[in-house]
Write an enzyme that holds these catalytic residues in place. Structure first.
Site: not given
Length: 186
Positions: A75, A145, A147
């Protein structure tokens, strides 16, 4: 950069009244706050970073590992050191839009991410999840997406609460290199 205050507060013309606080400046966060690299629309041609990053080198795209249907990348604006994401190559907004192969590889890459993060950082726990839709907190809602955020006992300190700042002990390129070297073959 941490700016230490001297015994005599430095006069700050135009910057407000001098005080006894130290400042931790994080100007790189302004790009995130202003929405840099956010898509201009919902299509893959609208500047979606998750569609552009796979075209880059692993180092430039902060890609940790590539699969057939998904890839893992750091990230750019992490919550903790080692915060990565697992993302399908295909531009889809919702988990229910994934096909069987994409779903299986997303799950497999999530497992590999946990193994690699435990090995490289000694993570004691994890936050794993998806924000589906803008109202759910997705920064880039048009491209799914997941995490994977490593956690350690006591990692929540005063900095995020008081200073709206994350303290990261390592540059993203160094973290990417460590994780890529520890990415397991399952």
């Amino acid at each position: 950069m941490l700016i230490a205050m001297s015994e005599e507060p430095e006069e700050q013309h135009g910057a407000g009244t001098p005080d006894a606080f130290e400042r931790l400046w994080t100007p790189h966060r302004m790009a995130y706050i202003k929405g840099a690299n956010k898509p201009t629309g919902s299509g893959p041609e609208d500047g979606c970073p998750f569609c552009e990053i796979p075209k880059m080198s692993d180092e430039d795209g902060l890609i940790v590992a590539r699969g057939e249907s998904v890839f893992a990348l750091l990230n750019l604006y992490p919550y903790n050191s080692g915060h990565l994401m697992v993302c399908p190559y295909r531009h889809v907004p919702d988990y229910a839009d994934l096909d069987v192969a994409e779903t299986a590889e997303l799950a497999d890459f999530t497992k590999r991410a946990l193994v690699a993060l435990r090995k490289t950082s000694g993570a004691q726990g994890f936050n794993v999840g998806m924000n589906l839709g803008t109202v759910a907190g997705a920064g880039i809602a048009a491209h799914l997406h997941q995490h994977v955020v490593p956690r350690w006992g006591g990692d929540t300190n005063f900095m995020p609460v008081v200073g709206q700042t994350r303290v990261l002990p390592q540059l993203l390129r160094e973290t990417r290199e460590l994780l890529a070297g520890s990415w397991p073959v399952l």
